[in-house]
Design a protein around this motif. Sequence first.
Motif, mmCIF file in Angstrom:
data_model
loop_
_atom_site.group_PDB
_atom_site.id
_atom_site.type_symbol
_atom_site.label_atom_id
_atom_site.label_comp_id
_atom_site.label_asym_id
_atom_site.label_seq_id
_atom_site.Cartn_x
_atom_site.Cartn_y
_atom_site.Cartn_z
ATOM 1 N N ILE A 90 0.869 -1.174 0.000
ATOM 2 C CA ILE A 90 0.000 0.000 0.000
ATOM 3 C C ILE A 90 0.908 1.226 0.000
ATOM 4 C CG2 ILE A 90 -0.177 0.101 2.531
ATOM 5 C CD1 ILE A 90 -2.998 1.234 2.188
ATOM 6 N N HIS A 91 0.563 2.218 -0.805
ATOM 7 C CA HIS A 91 1.308 3.472 -0.787
ATOM 8 C C HIS A 91 0.338 4.601 -1.137
ATOM 9 C CE1 HIS A 91 4.829 5.939 -0.558
ATOM 10 N NE2 HIS A 91 5.671 4.918 -0.676
ATOM 11 N N HIS A 92 0.786 5.820 -0.859
ATOM 12 C CA HIS A 92 -0.089 6.953 -1.164
ATOM 13 C C HIS A 92 0.461 7.746 -2.336
ATOM 14 C CE1 HIS A 92 2.928 9.282 0.767
ATOM 15 N NE2 HIS A 92 2.471 9.231 2.005
ATOM 16 N N ILE A 93 0.124 9.025 -2.383
ATOM 17 C CA ILE A 93 0.536 9.901 -3.479
ATOM 18 C C ILE A 93 2.055 9.912 -3.668
ATOM 19 C CG2 ILE A 93 0.684 11.945 -2.008
ATOM 20 C CD1 ILE A 93 -0.517 13.587 -4.277
ATOM 21 N N GLY A 94 2.781 9.477 -2.633
ATOM 22 C CA GLY A 94 4.238 9.420 -2.725
ATOM 23 C C GLY A 94 4.741 8.590 -3.894
ATOM 24 N N MET A 95 3.970 7.603 -4.327
ATOM 25 C CA MET A 95 4.392 6.805 -5.488
ATOM 26 C C MET A 95 4.480 7.668 -6.743
ATOM 27 S SD MET A 95 5.186 3.574 -5.052
ATOM 28 C CE MET A 95 4.633 2.335 -6.226
ATOM 29 N N ALA A 96 3.762 8.787 -6.763
ATOM 30 C CA ALA A 96 3.789 9.680 -7.922
ATOM 31 C C ALA A 96 4.881 10.735 -7.819
ATOM 32 C CB ALA A 96 2.434 10.374 -8.090
ATOM 33 N N THR A 97 5.361 11.007 -6.615
ATOM 34 C CA THR A 97 6.368 12.048 -6.427
ATOM 35 C C THR A 97 7.779 11.493 -6.244
ATOM 36 O OG1 THR A 97 5.935 12.106 -4.040
ATOM 37 C CG2 THR A 97 4.687 13.632 -5.425
ATOM 38 N N ILE A 98 7.872 10.224 -5.847
ATOM 39 C CA ILE A 98 9.181 9.593 -5.638
ATOM 40 C C ILE A 98 10.098 9.728 -6.849
ATOM 41 C CG2 ILE A 98 10.225 7.288 -5.535
ATOM 42 C CD1 ILE A 98 8.257 6.638 -3.273
ATOM 43 N N PRO A 99 9.606 9.511 -8.085
ATOM 44 C CA PRO A 99 10.516 9.615 -9.235
ATOM 45 C C PRO A 99 11.156 10.988 -9.382
ATOM 46 C CG PRO A 99 8.514 8.472 -9.872
ATOM 47 C CD PRO A 99 8.269 9.036 -8.506
ATOM 48 N N ALA A 307 -0.937 10.088 -14.491
ATOM 49 C CA ALA A 307 -1.367 11.482 -14.484
ATOM 50 C C ALA A 307 -0.777 12.239 -13.294
ATOM 51 C CB ALA A 307 -2.891 11.564 -14.454
ATOM 52 N N GLU A 308 -0.699 11.584 -12.150
ATOM 53 C CA GLU A 308 -0.153 12.222 -10.956
ATOM 54 C C GLU A 308 1.362 12.432 -11.077
ATOM 55 O OE1 GLU A 308 -1.994 12.901 -7.382
ATOM 56 O OE2 GLU A 308 -2.719 13.697 -9.281
ATOM 57 N N ILE A 309 2.055 11.486 -11.664
ATOM 58 C CA ILE A 309 3.497 11.655 -11.892
ATOM 59 C C ILE A 309 3.737 12.867 -12.787
ATOM 60 C CG2 ILE A 309 5.506 10.657 -13.069
ATOM 61 C CD1 ILE A 309 4.629 7.935 -12.000
ATOM 62 N N ASP A 310 2.951 12.991 -13.845
ATOM 63 C CA ASP A 310 3.084 14.132 -14.754
ATOM 64 C C ASP A 310 2.745 15.448 -14.057
ATOM 65 O OD1 ASP A 310 3.775 12.368 -16.731
ATOM 66 O OD2 ASP A 310 1.802 12.317 -17.681
ATOM 67 N N PRO A 314 6.844 18.689 -12.267
ATOM 68 C CA PRO A 314 7.259 20.099 -12.354
ATOM 69 C C PRO A 314 7.158 20.839 -11.022
ATOM 70 C CG PRO A 314 5.127 19.768 -13.431
ATOM 71 C CD PRO A 314 5.672 18.417 -13.122
ATOM 72 N N ILE A 315 6.219 20.439 -10.161
ATOM 73 C CA ILE A 315 6.066 21.095 -8.854
ATOM 74 C C ILE A 315 7.284 20.807 -7.982
ATOM 75 C CG2 ILE A 315 4.723 21.148 -6.714
ATOM 76 C CD1 ILE A 315 2.241 20.547 -8.388
ATOM 77 N N VAL A 316 7.704 19.548 -7.948
ATOM 78 C CA VAL A 316 8.868 19.169 -7.158
ATOM 79 C C VAL A 316 10.127 19.827 -7.716
ATOM 80 C CG1 VAL A 316 10.338 17.239 -6.470
ATOM 81 C CG2 VAL A 316 7.846 16.999 -6.405
ATOM 82 N N LYS A 317 10.247 19.845 -9.035
ATOM 83 C CA LYS A 317 11.411 20.455 -9.673
ATOM 84 C C LYS A 317 11.501 21.933 -9.341
ATOM 85 C CE LYS A 317 13.694 21.041 -14.146
ATOM 86 N NZ LYS A 317 13.626 20.776 -15.613
ATOM 87 N N ALA A 318 10.363 22.625 -9.377
ATOM 88 C CA ALA A 318 10.350 24.060 -9.071
ATOM 89 C C ALA A 318 10.732 24.334 -7.632
ATOM 90 C CB ALA A 318 8.967 24.643 -9.379
ATOM 91 N N ALA A 319 10.372 23.395 -6.741
ATOM 92 C CA ALA A 319 10.712 23.574 -5.324
ATOM 93 C C ALA A 319 12.180 23.305 -5.055
ATOM 94 C CB ALA A 319 9.843 22.635 -4.465
#
Length: 324
Positions: A90-99, A307-310, A314-319
Amino acid sequence: MHKRILFAVTAGLAALLLQGGAFAQYPAKPITLLVPYAPGPTDTVARIMAQAMTKPIGTTFVVENRPSNGGILAPELAAKAAPDGYTILIHHIGMATIPALYRQLRFNPLTDFEYIGLINEVPMTLIGRANLPPNNLKELLAYVKANKEKMSLANAGIGAASHLCGMLFQSAIQVDLLTVPYKGTGPAMNDLLGGQVDFMCDQTTSTSNQIKAGKVKVYGVTTLKRVPSLPEVPTLDEQGLKGFNIAIWHAFYAPKGTPKPVIDKLSAALQEALKDPIVKQRFNDLGTDPVDPKRGTPEALRTHLKAEIDKWAPIVKAAGVYAD
């Protein structure tokens, strides 16, 4: 020559039939459910679903917490596990931001897993220690800007839901704060309750009971609509942080190569659990809801994750936030 070909075909069919027989017996033992964080919101969701899926799947689940910074250990272990249906994640939204957050990963969320289905979507709340002076968001924003060098913002680790929400909050108010990462929401919440850190943003599955008990101050909900279980708590959007909107979703995964009949059984059990009135009530008490059972499918999760990875890359990159 023809006899050898016939023998090969017959042997292949026999193997498939034997395999099919094995699938028909699945599950024949308990299923290990890996949780990437210490006891907290994701663990709560995992245990609710483990109990609800026991009857439709026909076996018990052994919930195994494998906490790590950013929640990357559990998916690493899941990706390496035998693809036999007896280890799921089980994982949350983190699976989309980890990459985007990790430059060196030993797994790929898009290629190293089979998808089982989505579970729920969870609003978040911005909360502070009980003795934090501000009593509402307006006062909090003024207080933070006046004391930004001394304020501490807790999170459950890089890539955790609280970390993502904290990044968006700092971006929204254009203030950089001292962030304090923990190995899970439980430890972060304990220090918030003890006054060691000032505030944090986390899922209602973790914060609702603390809010209702008056053990923390609440400054707002992170979704555009108020949470039914916390109707008196306004959204951050309606208090002036226009467009602030983040909800955390959870999903189930299996190691790549897990046979389709096994995935189908797991997904069917998930969909049955999503209809369970007890699940709906327990989630409602925590300020969340199960997704429509139609979204508890491999196809729905595959589409949503991509869709969440996409969206988050850019949000993580900008931060400018990265983890080694």
